[in-house]
Design an enzyme around this catalytic site. Sequence first.
Site, mmCIF file in Angstrom:
data_model
loop_
_atom_site.group_PDB
_atom_site.id
_atom_site.type_symbol
_atom_site.label_atom_id
_atom_site.label_comp_id
_atom_site.label_asym_id
_atom_site.label_seq_id
_atom_site.Cartn_x
_atom_site.Cartn_y
_atom_site.Cartn_z
ATOM 1 N NE ARG A 1 -2.204 1.928 3.532
ATOM 2 C CZ ARG A 1 -2.903 2.431 4.558
ATOM 3 N NH1 ARG A 1 -4.177 2.111 4.711
ATOM 4 N NH2 ARG A 1 -2.326 3.212 5.445
ATOM 5 C CE1 TYR B 1 -5.212 5.914 8.085
ATOM 6 C CE2 TYR B 1 -4.974 5.813 5.693
ATOM 7 C CZ TYR B 1 -5.080 5.183 6.922
ATOM 8 O OH TYR B 1 -5.027 3.823 6.979
ATOM 9 C CG ASP C 1 -7.241 3.793 3.162
ATOM 10 O OD1 ASP C 1 -8.312 4.244 2.734
ATOM 11 O OD2 ASP C 1 -7.082 3.352 4.318
ATOM 12 C CG HIS D 1 -8.578 6.995 5.945
ATOM 13 N ND1 HIS D 1 -8.877 7.700 7.068
ATOM 14 C CD2 HIS D 1 -8.303 5.747 6.363
ATOM 15 C CE1 HIS D 1 -8.786 6.912 8.125
ATOM 16 N NE2 HIS D 1 -8.438 5.705 7.721
ATOM 17 C CD GLU E 1 -8.594 0.598 2.567
ATOM 18 O OE1 GLU E 1 -7.396 0.374 2.296
ATOM 19 O OE2 GLU E 1 -9.025 0.637 3.729
ATOM 20 C CD GLU F 1 -10.884 1.195 7.113
ATOM 21 O OE1 GLU F 1 -10.084 0.554 6.419
ATOM 22 O OE2 GLU F 1 -10.577 2.229 7.719
ATOM 23 N NE ARG G 1 -9.759 -2.381 3.548
ATOM 24 C CZ ARG G 1 -8.680 -2.705 4.244
ATOM 25 N NH1 ARG G 1 -8.162 -3.905 4.159
ATOM 26 N NH2 ARG G 1 -8.104 -1.825 5.030
ATOM 27 C CG HIS H 1 -9.870 -2.711 8.691
ATOM 28 N ND1 HIS H 1 -10.448 -2.096 9.774
ATOM 29 C CD2 HIS H 1 -8.899 -1.872 8.276
ATOM 30 C CE1 HIS H 1 -9.867 -0.936 10.002
ATOM 31 N NE2 HIS H 1 -8.916 -0.779 9.101
ATOM 32 C CD GLU I 1 -4.978 -2.715 6.577
ATOM 33 O OE1 GLU I 1 -6.157 -2.997 6.870
ATOM 34 O OE2 GLU I 1 -4.553 -1.552 6.544
ATOM 35 C CD1 TRP J 1 -7.730 12.180 9.890
ATOM 36 C CD2 TRP J 1 -8.419 10.135 10.450
ATOM 37 N NE1 TRP J 1 -6.628 11.434 10.230
ATOM 38 C CE2 TRP J 1 -7.017 10.189 10.574
ATOM 39 C CE3 TRP J 1 -9.087 8.939 10.734
ATOM 40 C CZ2 TRP J 1 -6.257 9.076 10.985
ATOM 41 C CZ3 TRP J 1 -8.359 7.847 11.148
ATOM 42 C CH2 TRP J 1 -6.946 7.916 11.268
HETATM 43 O O1 LIG Z 1 -6.951 0.777 6.000
HETATM 44 C C1 LIG Z 1 -6.651 0.897 7.149
HETATM 45 O O2 LIG Z 1 -5.979 0.081 7.750
HETATM 46 C C2 LIG Z 1 -7.117 2.111 7.899
HETATM 47 O O3 LIG Z 1 -8.116 2.767 7.303
HETATM 48 C C3 LIG Z 1 -7.024 2.044 9.359
HETATM 49 O O4 LIG Z 1 -5.702 2.304 9.688
HETATM 50 C C4 LIG Z 1 -7.938 2.967 10.161
HETATM 51 O O5 LIG Z 1 -7.559 4.286 10.018
HETATM 52 C C5 LIG Z 1 -7.866 2.546 11.600
HETATM 53 O O6 LIG Z 1 -8.282 1.230 11.730
HETATM 54 C C6 LIG Z 1 -8.698 3.426 12.503
HETATM 55 O O7 LIG Z 1 -8.677 2.913 13.786
#
Ligand SMILES: O=C(O)[C@@H](O)[C@@H](O)[C@H](O)[C@H](O)CO
Length: 409
Positions: free
Chosen positions: A147, A159, A217, A219, A243, A269, A290, A319, A346, A409
Site C-alpha cells: 500500500r 492519514y 487508501d 480514507h 480503498e 472497514e 474490507r 481490514h 492487510e 478524516w
Molecule cells: O486501511 C486501514 O488500515 C485504515 O483505514 C485504518 O488504519 C484505520 O484508520 C484505523 O483502523 C482506525 O482505527
Amino acid sequence: MKIVAADVFVTSPSRNFVTLRITTEDGVTGIGDATLNGRELAVAAYLKEHVAQLLIGKDPHRIEDTWQFLYRSSYWRRGPVTMAAIAAVDMALWDIKGKLAGMPVYQLLGGASRNGLRAYGHASGSDIESLFDSVREHLELGYKSIRIQTAVPGIKAVYGVAAQAQASGERYDYEPAGRGAFPVEEDWDTRAYLRHLPTVFEAVRNEFGPELPLLHDGHHRMTPIQAAKLGKALEPYDLFWLEDCTPAENQEGLRLVRQHTTTPLAIGEIFNTVWDYQTLIKEQLIDYVRAASTHFGGISPLKKVMDFAAQYQIKSGFHGPTDISPVGFAAQLHVGLAIHNYGIQEYMQHSDKTNEVFEQSMTFVDGYLHPGDKPGIGVEFNEEAAAAYPYQQAYLPYNRLVDGTVHDW
Ligand SMILES: O=C(O)[C@@H](O)[C@@H](O)[C@H](O)[C@H](O)CO
C-alpha cells in the site's frame, strides 16, 4: 456443557485492546477481540454490564443461536459498539469449539482452500525518496503487495504517513490513535491531493516496475465525482485496489465512481453487518470486502458475507490494522484460509509488547500468512502481562479544511 464465566480485559500494550474470555465448566477458555479504536470503554461496558451475565449457563457449542440471541434480543441492532461486543462472544465460542474438537477454526469452516494468505503492508513517506525506502523495507520483509500513502504538498499531516521511525520492537507502519484527552486536528485539501497522487504512483511504477501489486487508501475523503476522477487518473498505474474512496455510508455514491473507472474498489472497514454490503455486492459496485471480524460481529457473519460476495466474484480484503488485536486478526485468517474467494489480507504487524500479551501462533513467511494449526483460534491471552499495561485514553485524529470546516478524516 455450560459457560461459567465471561471476563472482560482492557489492556494497553503499545495501544488499547478489549478482550473477552469465556470459561466453560470444564475449564476450557476461549477469547475474542472487542477493540473499537478510540471508543474501547464503551464496548467493555456493553460486555461487562449487559452481556456477560446473559452468557452464564449457556451451552458454548451453540454459536449461531447465541449470536442471534445477542443480536435480536437487544432490539437495538447494528452499530460498532454492539457488533464489536457480539464479535468477541462469537470468536470466543469458535475458539472453545476448536479447542474441544482439537482442530484449528479453519478446519471447522471447511478446511484450507490454499496454502497461505497473500498479505499487503503499508509503505509511506513524506517525500518520494522516503517512500521508496519504505517500499524497499517492505519488500525485504517479504511483502509481495504494497500500500502506498504519501504526504501531500501544503498539507501538514496526512492519514497513512508514518510520522517518524519507530523504536525497535515498536514497528508500527502507521498508528493514528494518539494518546491524550483530545483528538489531534489534521488538515486536508482534496484538490491538492488529487493533483499530487497520480505523480506519486507514476514515480513508484517507474522505480519498481509493472509487476508489484500496489494499493491505496483514500480514507473516505472524496466525493463520488472526485473519487471517479482519481480512479481514472490512476488507471495507467494498474492498482490492485483503491480503498474507501468515498464515505462508506453513501452506498449509492459508488455507482457514479464505477461508471467512470475500472480501478478496482475496496470498501467496508467501518461496516458492521452483512446488510451494509447489500447494495454494494448485489450491484457489483466493489471488488473487495474490507470488513474485519472484530467490527462485523465475528467469524460467523464474516463467513456469511464472503459466501454472499462469492456469487458476484467479489473477494476478501479484510481490514487488518494494529487496532484489530492479534485475536481478531487470527480469527479472520481462519476465515481467509477457508473461503474460496480470498483476495488479500492487510498486515501491519503488532509490537513486541502486544505480542507479549497475546501469544500468537500465526506465521508470516515469504509474504504469506497462516493462522497456524493449534486448536481454536491459536492465540493465548497472558492476563498477568496484560495487567502491566493499563488502559490509556486515546483518540483518532480528525480533519479540518483550510476554512475550518470539519472534514472526513
Ligand atoms: O486501511 C486501514 O488500515 C485504515 O483505514 C485504518 O488504519 C484505520 O484508520 C484505523 O483502523 C482506525 O482505527
